[in-house]
Scaffold this motif. Sequence first.
Motif: not given
Length: 161
Positions: A90-115
Motif C-alpha cells: 500500500d502506498l505510503v508516500q510517492a516520490d513523484d505523485p504525478v508520474a504515479l497517477a499516470g501509471e495508475l490510469q494506465g494500469s486500470e483493467e479487469t482482474d481477469e486480464a491481470a490473472e
Amino acid sequence: MDGVWRLNLNGARIRIEAGRAYAVDPWQHLLLWTVQPEMVVMKSFRRTGPGRYAADDLPLAGRSSMRLTSARTLSAEVAGALGPVKFELDLVQADDPVALAGELQGSEETDEAAERTWPQEQPAPEDDYRDDAPYEPPSQPHSHGCTAIGRDPDTGMTICE
C-alpha cells in the motif's frame, strides 16, 4: 513507483528507489531471520507495461510480478522457492505523485486480464533493461542492534556485525 510502500502481510514499510527496494522497518521473515532496515529486499525492478513491473524478491527467492491497482496498491505475486506467494504493498508516500497517477490510469483493467499475466511461462526478456544505476544507501543511522560493516556485493544487503 519510487516511494515508500507498506507490506500488507506485516505492516513493515519498504522504500523503492533506483531499481531496488530496501527495508525501512525490520520484520521477521519465515521465522528464519530478521530483515533489518536498509537491507535490500528486491532488486532489478523493471517496468513491463503500463502499471506493471517485475523484480527479483530476495527474501522469497523468486521473480515477482507486480501490478498497480486504481486503489494505489501494488499487487504482487512471487514465484518463490517454497511456492507462489501473493501480497500487496500500500502506498505510503510517492516520490513523484504525478508520474504515479499516470501509471495508475494506465494500469486500470479487469482482474481477469491481470490473472492471465501470472504465472509467466518464461521470464520477460531483459535486453532492454540495465541494472547499472548506482545504488546509494540511505544516510540514516542503522537501528535495531545492527552495526553495518559493509554490503554484500551480490545482493546489496547490509552486512551487520
